[in-house]
Motif scaffolding. Structure first.
Motif, PDB file in Angstrom:
ATOM      1  N   MET A 157       0.981  -1.370   0.128  1.00  0.00           N
ATOM      2  CA  MET A 157       0.177   0.100  -0.201  1.00  0.00           C
ATOM      3  C   MET A 157       0.879   1.149   0.027  1.00  0.00           C
ATOM      4  N   ASP A 158       1.949   1.210   0.652  1.00  0.00           N
ATOM      5  CA  ASP A 158       2.934   2.524   0.613  1.00  0.00           C
ATOM      6  C   ASP A 158       3.406   2.686  -0.693  1.00  0.00           C
ATOM      7  N   ASP A 159       3.550   1.853  -1.581  1.00  0.00           N
ATOM      8  CA  ASP A 159       4.154   1.968  -2.897  1.00  0.00           C
ATOM      9  C   ASP A 159       3.035   2.764  -3.883  1.00  0.00           C
ATOM     10  N   LEU A 160       1.828   2.337  -3.465  1.00  0.00           N
ATOM     11  CA  LEU A 160       0.741   2.794  -4.199  1.00  0.00           C
ATOM     12  C   LEU A 160       0.571   4.467  -3.803  1.00  0.00           C
ATOM     13  N   LEU A 161       0.677   4.721  -2.378  1.00  0.00           N
ATOM     14  CA  LEU A 161       0.334   6.021  -1.849  1.00  0.00           C
ATOM     15  C   LEU A 161       1.687   6.861  -2.588  1.00  0.00           C
ATOM     16  N   GLU A 162       3.000   6.136  -2.491  1.00  0.00           N
ATOM     17  CA  GLU A 162       3.870   7.001  -2.977  1.00  0.00           C
ATOM     18  C   GLU A 162       3.831   7.469  -4.320  1.00  0.00           C
ATOM     19  N   LEU A 163       3.310   6.304  -5.245  1.00  0.00           N
ATOM     20  CA  LEU A 163       2.999   6.752  -6.741  1.00  0.00           C
ATOM     21  C   LEU A 163       2.070   7.710  -6.650  1.00  0.00           C
ATOM     22  N   ILE A 164       0.896   7.990  -5.995  1.00  0.00           N
ATOM     23  CA  ILE A 164      -0.202   8.770  -6.162  1.00  0.00           C
ATOM     24  C   ILE A 164       0.697  10.057  -5.761  1.00  0.00           C
ATOM     25  N   LYS A 165       1.360  10.153  -4.795  1.00  0.00           N
ATOM     26  CA  LYS A 165       1.916  11.508  -4.318  1.00  0.00           C
ATOM     27  C   LYS A 165       3.066  11.895  -5.309  1.00  0.00           C
ATOM     28  N   THR A 166       3.562  11.194  -6.296  1.00  0.00           N
ATOM     29  CA  THR A 166       4.764  11.569  -7.119  1.00  0.00           C
ATOM     30  C   THR A 166       4.308  11.740  -8.461  1.00  0.00           C
ATOM     31  N   ARG A 167       3.181  11.347  -8.785  1.00  0.00           N
ATOM     32  CA  ARG A 167       2.744  11.645 -10.232  1.00  0.00           C
ATOM     33  C   ARG A 167       2.620  13.136 -10.349  1.00  0.00           C
ATOM     34  N   ARG A 168       2.942  13.561 -11.430  1.00  0.00           N
ATOM     35  CA  ARG A 168       2.898  14.996 -11.764  1.00  0.00           C
ATOM     36  C   ARG A 168       2.588  15.339 -13.484  1.00  0.00           C
ATOM     37  N   THR A 169       2.004  16.355 -13.675  1.00  0.00           N
ATOM     38  CA  THR A 169       1.648  16.454 -15.024  1.00  0.00           C
ATOM     39  C   THR A 169       2.844  16.870 -15.708  1.00  0.00           C
ATOM     40  N   ILE A 170       3.468  16.301 -16.686  1.00  0.00           N
ATOM     41  CA  ILE A 170       4.523  16.355 -17.451  1.00  0.00           C
ATOM     42  C   ILE A 170       4.247  16.558 -19.063  1.00  0.00           C
ATOM     43  N   GLY A 171       4.233  17.773 -19.613  1.00  0.00           N
ATOM     44  CA  GLY A 171       4.119  18.064 -20.908  1.00  0.00           C
ATOM     45  C   GLY A 171       5.109  17.943 -21.742  1.00  0.00           C
ATOM     46  N   LYS A 172       6.464  18.076 -21.432  1.00  0.00           N
ATOM     47  CA  LYS A 172       7.512  17.808 -22.303  1.00  0.00           C
ATOM     48  C   LYS A 172       8.318  16.548 -22.176  1.00  0.00           C
ATOM     49  N   VAL A 173       8.178  15.820 -23.369  1.00  0.00           N
ATOM     50  CA  VAL A 173       8.594  14.144 -23.233  1.00  0.00           C
ATOM     51  C   VAL A 173       9.409  14.189 -24.329  1.00  0.00           C
ATOM     52  N   VAL A 174      10.290  13.209 -24.322  1.00  0.00           N
ATOM     53  CA  VAL A 174      11.160  12.748 -25.457  1.00  0.00           C
ATOM     54  C   VAL A 174      10.534  11.968 -26.378  1.00  0.00           C
ATOM     55  N   ASP A 175      10.926  12.343 -27.700  1.00  0.00           N
ATOM     56  CA  ASP A 175      10.444  11.408 -28.875  1.00  0.00           C
ATOM     57  C   ASP A 175      11.046  10.220 -28.893  1.00  0.00           C
ATOM     58  N   GLU A 176      10.738   9.186 -28.029  1.00  0.00           N
ATOM     59  CA  GLU A 176      11.016   7.887 -28.244  1.00  0.00           C
ATOM     60  C   GLU A 176       9.936   6.837 -27.839  1.00  0.00           C
ATOM     61  N   LEU A 177       9.945   5.881 -28.924  1.00  0.00           N
ATOM     62  CA  LEU A 177       8.586   5.106 -28.981  1.00  0.00           C
ATOM     63  C   LEU A 177       8.274   4.497 -27.608  1.00  0.00           C
ATOM     64  N   VAL A 178       7.067   4.238 -27.417  1.00  0.00           N
ATOM     65  CA  VAL A 178       6.679   3.492 -26.070  1.00  0.00           C
ATOM     66  C   VAL A 178       6.198   2.169 -26.462  1.00  0.00           C
ATOM     67  N   PRO A 179       6.931   1.156 -25.903  1.00  0.00           N
ATOM     68  CA  PRO A 179       6.467  -0.351 -26.411  1.00  0.00           C
ATOM     69  C   PRO A 179       5.082  -0.562 -26.305  1.00  0.00           C
ATOM     70  N   ARG A 180       4.693  -1.404 -27.132  1.00  0.00           N
ATOM     71  CA  ARG A 180       3.298  -1.810 -27.219  1.00  0.00           C
ATOM     72  C   ARG A 180       2.809  -2.596 -25.718  1.00  0.00           C
ATOM     73  N   GLU A 181       3.748  -3.280 -25.153  1.00  0.00           N
ATOM     74  CA  GLU A 181       3.412  -3.934 -24.100  1.00  0.00           C
ATOM     75  C   GLU A 181       3.011  -2.914 -22.832  1.00  0.00           C
ATOM     76  N   HIS A 182       3.853  -1.724 -23.064  1.00  0.00           N
ATOM     77  CA  HIS A 182       3.761  -0.796 -21.960  1.00  0.00           C
ATOM     78  C   HIS A 182       2.126   0.015 -22.481  1.00  0.00           C
ATOM     79  N   ILE A 183       2.029   0.296 -23.518  1.00  0.00           N
ATOM     80  CA  ILE A 183       0.832   0.799 -23.952  1.00  0.00           C
ATOM     81  C   ILE A 183      -0.151  -0.168 -23.303  1.00  0.00           C
TER      82      ILE A 183
END
Length: 189
Positions: A1-27
């Motif tokens: 549960m601590d991992d989930l709460l940490e994930l929620i607390k650390t997620r941020r809106t990020i608009g500037k990303v690298v032009d690198e393909l996202v693998p289909r398995e991650h999608i």
């Protein structure tokens, strides 16, 4: 549960990303996280449009059409707006449009269908973050425009809820939250 709460607390809106393909398995993992969101009466009212490569041009054309028609642009101005629309759609290597396709039924409420779809989007943002991606949830007037719905073949009762731009972050972001105490009203007796 601590991992989930940490994930929620650390997620941020990020608009500037690298032009690198996202693998289909991650999608698929991101979509799967969204698909497990709660929905009233288990209607699962979401629909995903996954855009990569030139597939993002559908979104770019929708952006362009909306701008051109609203401004009554022609010639060079229309060409410039078309180029801007394409650039908007290509700001990330992966764009997932998430629509609410409400279920018809006696006990089904449209408001609950949209709420379920937004929960789906939040799950997707958290999954993207867990996989090391940055993401931004874009909406605004073009997202809700009837021409955007037409571009994705959505019906009159359907609604675009999010345009998720996803990729490896160029920079990490932090944010400050208001004190939780300012958001709570305890009703105990």
């Amino acid at each position: 549960m601590d991992d989930l709460l940490e994930l929620i607390k650390t997620r941020r809106t990020i608009g500037k990303v690298v032009d690198e393909l996202v693998p289909r398995e991650h999608i698929i993992q991101i979509l799967e996280a969204g698909h497990w969101a709660p929905s009233h009466h288990n209607t699962q009212p979401w629909k995903f449009f996954v855009m990569t490569g030139e597939g993002r041009n559908r979104l770019g054309e929708a952006y362009a059409r909306i701008s051109i028609e609203e401004k009554g642009a022609e010639g060079a101005e229309a060409a410039e707006l078309r180029e801007k629309g394409t650039k908007k759609a290509h700001r990330a290597p992966l764009v997932i449009a998430v629509a609410c396709v409400p279920t018809e039924g006696e006990h089904v409420m449209r408001r609950e269908e949209v709420a379920a779809t937004t929960a789906c989007v939040q799950n997707m943002l958290l999954a993207a973050h867990a996989l090391g991606y940055g993401a931004i949830w874009r909406t605004g007037a073009p997202c809700y425009d009837v021409r955007m719905k037409e571009a994705f073949g959505l019906g009159d009762h359907d609604e675009m809820v999010a345009l998720l731009y996803i990729g490896r972050p160029q920079v990490e972001r932090t944010s400050v939250r208001m004190r939780l105490e300012t958001k709570i009203e305890w009703l105990t007796s």
